[in-house]
Design a protein around this motif. Structure first.
Motif, PDB file in Angstrom:
ATOM      1  N   UNK A   1       9.393  11.409 -13.149  1.00 10.74           N
ATOM      2  CA  UNK A   1      10.768  10.914 -13.202  1.00 10.74           C
ATOM      3  C   UNK A   1      10.765   9.397 -13.367  1.00 10.74           C
ATOM      4  N   UNK A   2      11.531   8.931 -14.344  1.00 11.29           N
ATOM      5  CA  UNK A   2      11.754   7.486 -14.464  1.00 11.29           C
ATOM      6  C   UNK A   2      13.100   7.205 -13.800  1.00 11.29           C
ATOM      7  N   UNK A   3      13.066   6.499 -12.686  1.00 11.91           N
ATOM      8  CA  UNK A   3      14.291   6.243 -11.916  1.00 11.91           C
ATOM      9  C   UNK A   3      14.746   4.804 -12.135  1.00 11.91           C
ATOM     10  N   UNK A   4      15.972   4.655 -12.623  1.00  7.61           N
ATOM     11  CA  UNK A   4      16.533   3.332 -12.920  1.00  7.61           C
ATOM     12  C   UNK A   4      17.610   3.024 -11.886  1.00  7.61           C
TER      13      UNK A   4
ATOM     14  N   UNK B   1      20.523  -1.243  -3.982  1.00  4.52           N
ATOM     15  CA  UNK B   1      21.028   0.056  -3.517  1.00  4.52           C
ATOM     16  C   UNK B   1      19.981   0.765  -2.659  1.00  4.52           C
ATOM     17  N   UNK B   2      20.386   1.145  -1.457  1.00  7.75           N
ATOM     18  CA  UNK B   2      19.444   1.772  -0.542  1.00  7.75           C
ATOM     19  C   UNK B   2      19.381   3.289  -0.658  1.00  7.75           C
ATOM     20  N   UNK B   3      20.500   3.911  -1.045  1.00 10.81           N
ATOM     21  CA  UNK B   3      20.535   5.376  -1.006  1.00 10.81           C
ATOM     22  C   UNK B   3      19.702   6.022  -2.115  1.00 10.81           C
ATOM     23  N   UNK B   4      19.487   5.289  -3.220  1.00  8.32           N
ATOM     24  CA  UNK B   4      18.702   5.848  -4.336  1.00  8.32           C
ATOM     25  C   UNK B   4      17.273   6.160  -3.875  1.00  8.32           C
ATOM     26  N   UNK B   5      16.780   5.316  -2.961  1.00  9.54           N
ATOM     27  CA  UNK B   5      15.406   5.514  -2.465  1.00  9.54           C
ATOM     28  C   UNK B   5      15.301   6.824  -1.706  1.00  9.54           C
ATOM     29  N   UNK B   6      16.383   7.172  -1.013  1.00 14.27           N
ATOM     30  CA  UNK B   6      16.381   8.426  -0.253  1.00 14.27           C
ATOM     31  C   UNK B   6      16.326   9.626  -1.196  1.00 14.27           C
TER      32      UNK B   6
ATOM     33  N   UNK C   1       9.871   3.999 -10.168  1.00 14.88           N
ATOM     34  CA  UNK C   1      11.132   3.281  -9.945  1.00 14.88           C
ATOM     35  C   UNK C   1      11.179   1.987 -10.759  1.00 14.88           C
ATOM     36  N   UNK C   2      12.301   1.799 -11.454  1.00 14.80           N
ATOM     37  CA  UNK C   2      12.541   0.576 -12.223  1.00 14.80           C
ATOM     38  C   UNK C   2      13.754  -0.130 -11.637  1.00 14.80           C
ATOM     39  N   UNK C   3      13.618  -1.437 -11.389  1.00 15.42           N
ATOM     40  CA  UNK C   3      14.719  -2.195 -10.780  1.00 15.42           C
ATOM     41  C   UNK C   3      15.392  -3.129 -11.769  1.00 15.42           C
TER      42      UNK C   3
ATOM     43  N   UNK D   1      26.301  -5.542  -7.441  1.00 13.59           N
ATOM     44  CA  UNK D   1      25.046  -4.798  -7.281  1.00 13.59           C
ATOM     45  C   UNK D   1      24.660  -3.999  -8.520  1.00 13.59           C
ATOM     46  N   UNK D   2      25.518  -4.003  -9.535  1.00 14.04           N
ATOM     47  CA  UNK D   2      25.250  -3.218 -10.743  1.00 14.04           C
ATOM     48  C   UNK D   2      26.103  -1.961 -10.781  1.00 14.04           C
ATOM     49  N   UNK D   3      26.258  -1.321  -9.645  1.00 18.89           N
ATOM     50  CA  UNK D   3      27.008  -0.063  -9.555  1.00 18.89           C
ATOM     51  C   UNK D   3      28.448  -0.294  -9.096  1.00 18.89           C
TER      52      UNK D   3
END
Lengths: 146, 182
Positions: A25-28, A33-38, A52-54, B31-33
């Motif tokens: 998975x390529x995650x952008x 954002x903290x919830x994406x990590x979860x 993960x791409x920031x 934050x982008x979103x």
């Protein structure tokens, strides 16, 4: 008999390696954002490899995959050519990769549903949100209702 | 009468909206979103985890940035001036009475009664997966506003006493504006 057995092993081996390739998975996501990590953690627990791409703005990725803007969430992921927007449960992604429908470009869990993977407390039931599929004409269809 | 009310509302509301355009952009892109990801396009919650934050104070925002794990990184990325802009925008939104109408599969008749004499903001969420057309002419708006599938649209107007009816197919919303509101 031995030859047949070896052939079966070889076929399953090839199928297995093909599946292994699509679990990347390529995650952008935005760095803030903290919830994406979860969500990423859940996907890793299910056996996917998450790269993960920031960056703050991932609009070009969303547009490239023809995602209707109203389906936006906090992060986008690309899995074997499909765009997965937001907190889509793994079971829906697994079904998409298994069935590989021609008329679906991606799936989205729009916004930030409270009871979705990565947002719900661990062990809680997923509920009160929709997973919506979109096609290359930006038509929407219900993929799963929670 | 309705058109006069509408024109007056626009005179009152438009300068405020123009003056706060930067704050609105910040709200939708932070934050982008954007704050909108968790709090809805109009800070009305819209069923998202963050809920309605219209009218939130600077102190409430600071507490959220410090204590909410999912907001801590965003809090560190915003300056105090940006936070104050967000608060000004949320305050501006709270100057309108929020009315929400969801258009979904189940045809329903809904009634909403206004409780204040403030300008009103009607937020219509089309939960269907196809576009709908809404006739907003009873509120001084367009008579055929198309709302895309799974999208929200708002309409602001200055209510005057009376009953106003909006329909989409067999779905109906009645807005009741009493004679005496606070």
């Amino acid at each position: 008999m031995n030859r047949l057995f070896l052939s079966i092993i070889a076929i399953f081996g090839l199928a297995g390696s093909a599946f292994a390739q699509v679990t990347s998975i390529e995650l952008y996501k935005s760095p803030t954002c903290g919830c994406c990590k979860e969500w990423a953690k859940i996907m890793e627990e299910k056996g996917y490899t998450v790269n993960i791409h920031h960056q703050q703005d991932w609009t070009p990725i969303k547009q490239k995959h023809g995602m209707p803007p109203q389906l936006q969430s906090c992060h986008s992921a690309v899995i074997d050519g499909y765009l997965i927007e937001g907190h889509v449960p793994e079971s829906d992604i697994a079904r998409l990769l298994k069935e590989r429908p021609d008329n679906i470009k991606g799936l989205a869990a729009p916004g930030m549903p409270q009871h979705s993977p990565g947002m719900a407390r661990p062990g809680d039931k997923y509920k009160d949100f929709k997973v919506i599929a979109f096609d290359d004409q930006q038509h929407l269809s219900l993929y799963q209702q929670y | 009468m309705i058109k006069q009310g509408f024109s007056l509302a626009m005179l009152l509301i438009s300068p405020l909206l123009l003056a706060s355009q930067t704050a609105e952009q910040l709200y939708s892109t932070a934050g982008g979103y954007g704050c909108s990801a968790c709090h809805g396009k109009y800070a009305n919650g819209a069923g998202n985890v963050g809920g309605n934050i219209r009218g939130a104070s600077f102190e409430q925002l600071q507490i959220a940035f410090e204590q909410q794990p999912t907001m801590q990184l965003l809090g560190k990325s915003l300056s105090d001036i940006q936070k104050m802009k967000l608060i000004a925008y949320l305050d501006e939104l709270s100057n309108s009475e929020l009315l929400e109408w969801t258009i979904d599969l189940e045809p329903e008749s809904n009634e909403l009664e206004l409780t204040t004499s403030k300008p009103a903001q009607l937020v219509i969420f089309n939960a269907l997966l196809e576009p709908v057309v809404v006739d907003l002419s009873p509120l001084g708006g367009p008579n055929s506003l198309e709302i895309a599938a799974y999208s929200s649209h708002d309409w602001q107007w200055l209510p005057t006493p009376g009953n106003y009816s909006l329909t989409v197919g067999t779905r109906r919303l009645t807005l009741v504006v009493p004679q005496n509101t606070n």
